[in-house]
Scaffold this motif. Structure first.
Motif, PDB file in Angstrom:
ATOM      1  N   GLN A   4       0.827  -1.207   0.000  1.00  0.00           N
ATOM      2  CA  GLN A   4       0.000   0.000   0.000  1.00  0.00           C
ATOM      3  C   GLN A   4       0.864   1.262   0.000  1.00  0.00           C
ATOM      4  O   GLN A   4       0.558   2.236  -0.699  1.00  0.00           O
ATOM      5  CB  GLN A   4      -0.915  -0.022   1.220  1.00  0.00           C
ATOM      6  N   THR A  44       2.337   1.792  -3.418  1.00  0.00           N
ATOM      7  CA  THR A  44       1.325   2.323  -4.337  1.00  0.00           C
ATOM      8  C   THR A  44       1.169   3.832  -4.151  1.00  0.00           C
ATOM      9  O   THR A  44       1.104   4.595  -5.122  1.00  0.00           O
ATOM     10  CB  THR A  44      -0.016   1.619  -4.102  1.00  0.00           C
ATOM     11  N   GLN A  59       1.987   6.989  -6.783  1.00  0.00           N
ATOM     12  CA  GLN A  59       1.038   8.071  -7.079  1.00  0.00           C
ATOM     13  C   GLN A  59       1.668   9.433  -6.820  1.00  0.00           C
ATOM     14  O   GLN A  59       1.419  10.394  -7.558  1.00  0.00           O
ATOM     15  CB  GLN A  59      -0.218   7.884  -6.226  1.00  0.00           C
ATOM     16  N   SER A  80       3.010 -10.206  -8.214  1.00  0.00           N
ATOM     17  CA  SER A  80       1.663 -10.485  -8.696  1.00  0.00           C
ATOM     18  C   SER A  80       1.484 -11.943  -9.090  1.00  0.00           C
ATOM     19  O   SER A  80       0.412 -12.512  -8.913  1.00  0.00           O
ATOM     20  CB  SER A  80       1.331  -9.559  -9.870  1.00  0.00           C
ATOM     21  N   CYS A 136      -4.878  -8.457  -5.871  1.00  0.00           N
ATOM     22  CA  CYS A 136      -5.513  -7.177  -6.212  1.00  0.00           C
ATOM     23  C   CYS A 136      -4.616  -6.011  -5.841  1.00  0.00           C
ATOM     24  O   CYS A 136      -4.464  -5.046  -6.614  1.00  0.00           O
ATOM     25  CB  CYS A 136      -6.853  -7.053  -5.488  1.00  0.00           C
ATOM     26  N   LEU A 137      -3.998  -6.098  -4.670  1.00  0.00           N
ATOM     27  CA  LEU A 137      -3.114  -5.009  -4.235  1.00  0.00           C
ATOM     28  C   LEU A 137      -1.899  -4.898  -5.140  1.00  0.00           C
ATOM     29  O   LEU A 137      -1.459  -3.790  -5.477  1.00  0.00           O
ATOM     30  CB  LEU A 137      -2.676  -5.235  -2.780  1.00  0.00           C
ATOM     31  N   ARG A 191      -1.687  -5.803  -8.251  1.00  0.00           N
ATOM     32  CA  ARG A 191      -2.109  -5.246  -9.537  1.00  0.00           C
ATOM     33  C   ARG A 191      -2.294  -3.726  -9.426  1.00  0.00           C
ATOM     34  O   ARG A 191      -1.957  -2.993 -10.354  1.00  0.00           O
ATOM     35  CB  ARG A 191      -3.412  -5.900  -9.990  1.00  0.00           C
ATOM     36  N   ASP A 192      -2.807  -3.291  -8.287  1.00  0.00           N
ATOM     37  CA  ASP A 192      -2.896  -1.841  -8.069  1.00  0.00           C
ATOM     38  C   ASP A 192      -1.504  -1.216  -8.062  1.00  0.00           C
ATOM     39  O   ASP A 192      -1.306  -0.115  -8.605  1.00  0.00           O
ATOM     40  CB  ASP A 192      -3.598  -1.549  -6.741  1.00  0.00           C
ATOM     41  N   GLN A 231      -0.269  -1.020 -11.591  1.00  0.00           N
ATOM     42  CA  GLN A 231      -0.916   0.113 -12.262  1.00  0.00           C
ATOM     43  C   GLN A 231      -0.279   1.429 -11.852  1.00  0.00           C
ATOM     44  O   GLN A 231       0.074   2.264 -12.695  1.00  0.00           O
ATOM     45  CB  GLN A 231      -2.408   0.113 -11.904  1.00  0.00           C
ATOM     46  N   ALA A 232      -0.119   1.632 -10.528  1.00  0.00           N
ATOM     47  CA  ALA A 232       0.456   2.888 -10.042  1.00  0.00           C
ATOM     48  C   ALA A 232       1.899   3.041 -10.498  1.00  0.00           C
ATOM     49  O   ALA A 232       2.330   4.142 -10.881  1.00  0.00           O
ATOM     50  CB  ALA A 232       0.367   2.954  -8.514  1.00  0.00           C
ATOM     51  N   ARG A 256      -9.878  -4.934 -14.787  1.00  0.00           N
ATOM     52  CA  ARG A 256      -9.049  -3.810 -14.336  1.00  0.00           C
ATOM     53  C   ARG A 256      -7.731  -3.736 -15.092  1.00  0.00           C
ATOM     54  O   ARG A 256      -6.946  -2.812 -14.874  1.00  0.00           O
ATOM     55  CB  ARG A 256      -8.753  -3.961 -12.837  1.00  0.00           C
ATOM     56  N   LEU A 288      -4.055  -0.894 -17.198  1.00  0.00           N
ATOM     57  CA  LEU A 288      -2.648  -1.262 -17.015  1.00  0.00           C
ATOM     58  C   LEU A 288      -1.979  -1.500 -18.362  1.00  0.00           C
ATOM     59  O   LEU A 288      -0.838  -1.073 -18.598  1.00  0.00           O
ATOM     60  CB  LEU A 288      -2.559  -2.508 -16.130  1.00  0.00           C
TER      61      LEU A 288
END
Length: 1302
Positions: free
Chosen positions: A943, A946, A950, A986, A996-997, A999-1000, A1003-1004, A1070, A1074
């Motif tokens: 987290q 991520t 950002q 991942s 899921c985290l 993958r987030d 993405q970030a 989602r 990406l």
């Protein structure tokens, strides 16, 4: 609705009125008070047309409220307030009832209401906190009700009288009889009461008879005071039926008065009954009278004897005094022009009466329970004597004497107040007849004030009486069981309250100074006003404080200000009014007032009055306004208003904001008078105006209002003594509040914590302007390319790094090690400590609020300082030898820093762009990434990663506003770090939540990488031993392969999602964004590195996999859309780039100026001037532009030189360029010219000396000083000059550049 359904509409208003009563809603704020008042006004207006509906509804509400069961002090107070509101509304509705529209149903409604009103009068509890107010309000309702419904009330009284005539009990209920004293009585109604009493008096029991006697007396005064014209007409045209009833009742009462005790009880009524018989009064004044009138004459004789002390009974003397005062009071309602016999009667008793009541040696006192009545009696006598003979000042002098009892002073002051406020008959003298006593009254005020102030400091708080009556505090008799000092203090408080009310009623009485000179007049006015100011902050005497504010407000009316000192009103105004503002604001700043909001409202009214006076004298408004107290007052006022902006009370904030409007108005008036810009008087005029305009946000929530306030505070540009002091005072209070919250969280209410939050936001928002004022040049941690040090703003100079080992200790270490550190810097240090507050109870609350306020409300001017402090704190993680310390505190600090930085960069507040680039964040960002990399792949770490990605994306969005020391190297390093997180876990994660985290995070990370790669040429690490182009090619291949693998992974997951339902299918949806980010990253990578990347990527266009070929075509399309230049693929690309760079640096303007070179000279720090000189000379010489460079540099040197002696002698860029030029271009010439001479000197015998200092000459054995050294030196220099002259052709033959240097 009102037109078609009036009943429903009226009922809706009544229901709303009921629902908003304090007993229903609890504590009332300003909004609910305004709403309740609005509902009340609606009902009053409606009652004029729908009287029955309104009265019926209000009666029902009153019954329901009276029957409510309450528990607790707060509920009791709300019940009392609700009853007062209902009774007041009823009184206004009844008073507005039309006399022409009485109907039977309205009479029935009145009969329903009457018992409820009588309930308040009957159940009066002596000593109850609110009983007196409720009884007074109920009496007012009964008075208004009896105006148009007298018959209903009279019927109740008459019925009770009839019942009592046949009652045999001794203890009877006389409450209904006592209603006489509360009802509206005119001449005809009084006559009916007298006639009814005459019929039934004899049959009544003694208690009932005494009740009738007492009530009729008060009914008479109700008539006289409400219908004075009727009473005056009675003496012009006597009424036989009135006189007949009065005479009959007199005889009945006279026969009742068998004993001295009964006589004492009936004499006051008997004198009134005689007053109602003008003809009988005239008849008994003669020597002989009829037998039927003999008892009247005997009564008057007995009255005179008793008054003179010859009655043989103290009780009769006291009753005679009461009766005579009633006579004197009644006589004042009769015009002297009527020449009534009653005036002769008054003159015959007034001397003895004043001697009895105003005798300092033997004050009039009837016993323990009669103090109020005694004072009231003396006041009636004083006022009546004044109205009878205003210039007879004997009793004035007695009451003014310092040696007289304090009761006399109290009577005097309250009598004067009554004379001022109750003067509606034409023949009553006005208060100006006693203006001559203003000096004595001012002395009494000062003396009483000093006694009260001393008493307040040494005695427990005592509650003031709610009325002008004197509640038994004006004597020091030993019969009282309290201490004498306590009694004195209480009595002086009551006297002071009366004096303040007197000032409020007529300020001219205290300002009258007919014989004093201007300075003395100004001094006495200042003493009076500052004395009142001292009363405003008294918290234990609320009524006194409120009256003092009202008095000061009256004194500040424009017409009254001119009386402060008529000889110089403007100068006196500035002096005294400024003292008022200064003293009040100082108290408000110290939060020494419980009713701070109310005082602030009052202060707003004072400001309005000041502006009215200045506007009235606008031509000379600034005359005398330059004295120090004016500036001090304005500063204190600013401080006060600033500090109220962080109050937890929304109303206080709005009032403070509205006060800024009046500051601006005053500045407008003063600037117009002096013809100067308004900003000269009020530097932050524009922001103050905006604050004032926002003050109308009545319905705004507390949080929204504070955000608006802080946004406006950030726009304040100019430091002033006011905002600096406000910031520092708030910081001191914030420091104490922080300690209290951390040490005693249980004792902090919600308002206390809200106040702490507001203070924190205030300090963050206003800190920037304080930094501009306070900061001084110091050791800069970063020197951005913004011009010379002397030309930069102070806020750009950041403090040096603090030696701290962890973020928790950073603030304290900085504070102790840097004695010259600004308060703003210490404040930020404290906030950084609170970012990781670990308190069990309030830690989360503190951390969250500090993070939000730093990220959202911080002044942009503080960004550089905050960046440096964050960088230093995080940098300490990597200063220690060994591994980086990973612990919860450090991790929490890093996470908080990421959130703050993201909010700061996301927040496009006004002025943020200017300050973001004043401190580099490269080191901090790299250290954040390095720390987060070590955290591993737990949920919390993912987290944080991520959020950091950002942050990087937002940072690149604000790239133009930020400054970078080595941007390309920094961005390359960030790409290297962030790409390591892509596809990190991942594929290995077993838990779907973890997937899921991750993958987030993918993405970030890719969104951040996309922004980093935009226009970024790859820069491999140095020292790898590989050729640059080859290293770039390998680095490109690494990233490109990673991105292709990510695309393949996305495709595989999408295929799985199509085959498998549930969460995996949801996750696959989602991946579209990406994949899009990955394509963008590849496009940006190839676009900026076509020379090294095209050879690796071109083969993908022929890949066997269709999806791969499609991806490459997509990348290539985006490159073409972005307009990539493929000429960089040429072999001479590097040479071409350097050629363009040289052209840019040596660019010359039309007038021979060199903008780029001179700009470099201005921004490059002095430590790099040697290198810059070498580069500039080399480049310009290669372009044959060395002359232009030297001309520009030397011209600048001459321009900046302080004197001729310092020219080219300082450590400047011009001197370094000159040194380098001589070193490069003049070395060969100097060697050729001077080498033969120097060789000759070297080969000369040792005994030859060139020393020219006489103190260092070698002495001969005989003591003679050798002159050979001077000759040798002169000869050598002559040879050198001749050689240089002969070799002139050689000089001109030197390189062209050296000639220009010379």
């Amino acid at each position: 609705m009102a037109a078609h359904k009036p009943v429903e509409w009226v009922q809706a208003v009544i229901t709303r009125f009921d629902e908003q009563l304090p007993i229903k809603v609890g504590h009332q704020n300003t909004h609910t008070k305004v709403s309740t008042e609005h509902n009340k006004e609606c009902l009053i207006n409606i009652s004029k047309y729908k009287f029955s509906l309104v009265i019926s509804g209000l009666t029902t509400i009153l019954k329901n409220v009276n029957n409510m069961r309450i528990f607790g002090e707060a509920s009791e107070k709300n019940l009392y307030l609700s009853q007062l509101i209902i009774l007041d509304t009823l009184e206004k509705c009844l008073a507005g009832q039309s006399k022409d529209c009485l109907r039977l149903d309205e009479t029935m409604l009145v009969k329903q209401l009457l018992p409820e009103i009588c309930h308040f009068i009957y159940t009066y509890r002596e000593g109850h906190q609110h009983a007196a107010e409720l009884r007074a309000s109920a009496s007012a309702v009964l008075f208004s009700l009896s105006c148009n419904n007298f018959n209903a009330v009279f019927s109740r009284i008459s019925t009770r009288l009839q019942e009592l005539t046949v009652c045999s009990e001794d203890n009877v209920d006389v409450h209904d009889i006592e209603l006489m004293q509360y009802i509206n009585v005119d001449c005809s109604k009084l006559k009916r009461l007298l006639q009814e009493t005459v019929l039934k008096f004899r049959a009544l029991k003694k208690p009932a008879q005494l009740a009738v006697i007492n009530s009729l007396e008060k009914a008479f005064w109700n008539w006289v005071e409400n219908y004075p014209d009727e009473f005056t007409m009675l003496y012009q045209r006597p009424q036989a039926d009135m006189a007949e009833a009065a005479e009959k009742l007199f005889d009945l009462v006279d026969s009742f008065a068998e004993s001295a005790k009964r006589k004492a009880a009936v004499w006051p009524l008997q004198i009134i009954l005689l007053i109602l018989c003008p003809e009988i009064t005239h008849t008994i004044s003669k020597d002989t009278v009829e037998d039927s009138k003999a008892n009247k004459k005997l009564f008057l004789d007995s009255l005179r004897k008793a008054l003179a002390g010859q009655g043989g009974s103290k009780q009769l003397t006291e009753s005679a005094a009461i009766a005579c005062v009633k006579l004197c009071k009644a006589s004042t309602y009769i015009n002297w022009e009527d020449h009534s016999t009653i005036f002769l009667l008054v003159q015959s008793i007034v001397i003895d009466l004043k001697a009895l009541l105003f005798n300092p040696a033997k004050p009039f006192w009837r016993g323990m329970g009669s103090q109020n009545a005694d004072v009231e009696l003396m006041m009636d006598c004083f006022v009546s004597c004044f109205r009878i003979s205003p210039h007879n000042n004997q009793h004035f002098k007695v009451c003014l004497a310092a040696s007289s009892p304090s009761t006399f002073h109290f009577v005097l002051v309250n009598s004067l107040h009554r004379i001022i406020t109750n003067s509606h008959l034409d023949w009553w003298p006005k208060i100006d007849a006693v203006y001559c006593y203003s000096g004595e009254l001012r002395f009494m005020f000062s003396d009483t004030l000093n006694r009260v102030i001393q008493g307040v400091g040494t005695h427990a708080p005592l509650r003031m009486t709610p009325s002008l009556t004197f509640k038994g505090k004006m004597t020091t008799s030993l019969k009282f069981k309290e201490k004498t000092t306590d009694l004195d203090t209480r009595s002086y408080k009551c006297l002071l309250l009366a004096l303040v009310k007197l000032i409020h009623a007529d300020p001219k009485l205290m300002l009258h100074n007919p014989v004093k000179q201007a300075p003395e007049m100004q001094s006495s006015t200042a003493e009076l006003i500052t004395g009142l100011v001292q009363l405003v902050p008294l918290t234990n005497t609320t009524q006194l404080s409120q009256e003092a504010m009202e008095a000061l407000l009256v004194l500040h009316q424009p017409e009254t200000i001119e009386l402060w000192n008529p000889d110089s009103p403007i100068e006196t105004f500035w002096d005294i009014s400024s003292q008022v503002l200064f003293l009040i604001c100082r108290k408000l700043i110290g939060q020494q007032m419980v009713n701070g909001t109310e005082v602030l409202k009052w202060l707003r009214e004072i400001l309005i009055c000041r502006n009215k006076f200045l506007l009235k004298n606008k031509e000379c408004a600034t005359m005398g306004g330059g004295i120090p107290i004016c500036r001090q007052a304005q500063t204190k006022l600013e401080v006060c208003l600033y500090m109220f902006l962080w109050s937890p009370d929304t109303e206080a904030v709005l009032v403070a904001m509205s006060c800024f409007r009046h500051l601006c108005e005053e500045a407008d008036i003063r600037s117009a008078a002096d013809e100067v810009p308004v900003q000269n008087i009020l530097p932050n005029y524009a922001t103050f105006s905006e604050l004032a305009s926002v003050s109308n946000m009545m319905g705004t929530g507390r949080s929204t209002l504070q955000k608006r306030v802080m946004a406006l505070l950030r726009r304040i540009e100019h430091p002033t003594p006011g905002n600096i002091e406000a910031w520092e005072d708030t910081y001191a209070k914030w420091d104490q509040a922080t300690k209290q919250i951390l040490n005693f969280p249980k004792n902090k209410a919600d308002d206390g914590q809200q106040e702490w939050i507001n203070m924190t936001g205030f300090l963050c928002a206003l800190g920037g302007v304080c930094l501009q004022q306070r900061s001084t040049p110091g050791p800069a941690t970063y020197s951005p390319p913004m011009g010379p040090m002397s030309e930069r703003k102070h806020s750009m100079i950041s403090m040096g790094p603090c030696d701290v080992s962890n973020p928790m200790a950073s603030a304290s270490s900085c504070s102790s090690s840097a004695s010259n550190e600004t308060p703003v810097s210490r404040f930020l240090d404290r906030l950084l400590v609170l970012l990781v507050c670990g308190h069990d109870r309030v830690g989360l609350h503190v951390r969250t609020n500090v993070k939000d306020l730093l990220g959202l409300e911080l002044s942009p001017a503080l960004y550089p300082m905050l960046f440096n402090k964050l960088r230093n704190s995080i940098g300490k993680f990597f200063d220690t030898q060994g591994p980086v310390p990973i612990n919860d505190t450090n991790t929490q600090f890093v996470e908080q820093t990421i959130a703050i930085m993201k909010n700061l960069l996301d927040n496009h507040t006004e002025g943020s762009s200017e300050h973001l680039g004043q401190a580099s964040i490269e080191t901090m960002m790299l250290n954040l990434v390095r720390y987060v990399r070590i955290l591993g792949n737990v949920v919390h770490a993912i987290q944080i990663k991520t959020k950091l990605c950002q942050l990087v994306e937002v940072m690149m969005e604000r790239r133009d506003d930020l400054s970078f020391c080595q941007e390309m190297k920094f961005r390359n390093k960030m790409v290297e770090y962030l790409t390591d997180w892509v596809m990190g876990t991942s594929n290995q994660a077993a838990d779907d939540d973890i997937k899921c985290l991750t993958r987030d995070l993918d993405q970030a990370s890719m969104e951040a990488v996309v922004s980093l790669l935009a226009g970024l040429p790859l820069q491999p690490e140095e020292g790898d031993g590989v050729e640059l182009m080859e290293a770039k090619s390998q680095l490109f291949l690494k990233y490109f392969t990673l991105f292709m693998n990510l695309l393949n992974d996305c495709s595989e997951v999408e295929d799985e999602g199509q085959a498998v339902g549930g969460r995996k299918r949801g996750m696959s949806r989602r991946l579209a964004s990406l994949r899009h980010c990955t394509v963008l990253a590849m496009s940006n990578l190839l676009n900026a590195n076509v020379d090294s990347g095209l050879m690796h990527s071109i083969g993908l266009g022929y890949h066997k996999d269709l999806q791969t070929r499609a991806t490459f075509m997509e990348v290539l399309t985006k490159i073409l859309q972005q307009g990539t230049e493929f000429d960089t693929l040429a072999e001479t690309v590097l040479a071409d780039r350097f050629e363009r760079l040289v052209e840019l640096v040596t660019m010359m303007g039309d007038q021979g100026e060199l903008p780029i070179a001179m700009a470099l000279a201005n921004v490059v720090p002095g430590s790099q001037w040697d290198e810059l000189a070498r580069v500039l000379v080399t480049l310009f010489d290669s372009r044959h532009l060395l002359y232009q460079l030297l001309w520009n540099m030397f011209s600048k040197e001459v321009e900046l030189a302080d004197s001729m002696q310092t020219l080219f002698r300082g450590n400047s860029l011009a001197s370094k360029i000159m040194t380098f030029c001589f070193k490069v271009y003049g070395a060969a010439y100097l060697q050729k010219l001077l080498e033969p001479l120097l060789r000759g000197v070297i080969t000369t015998p040792e005994h030859i000396s060139f020393e020219v200092d006489p103190t260092r000459h070698i002495q001969h054995p005989y003591g003679q000083i050798s002159l050979t050294s001077s000759h040798q030196t002169t000869g050598w220099l002559t040879k050198s000059w001749d050689l240089a002259s002969d070799d002139l052709q050689q000089v001109w033959g030197t390189p062209y550049a050296s000639c220009h240097v010379c």
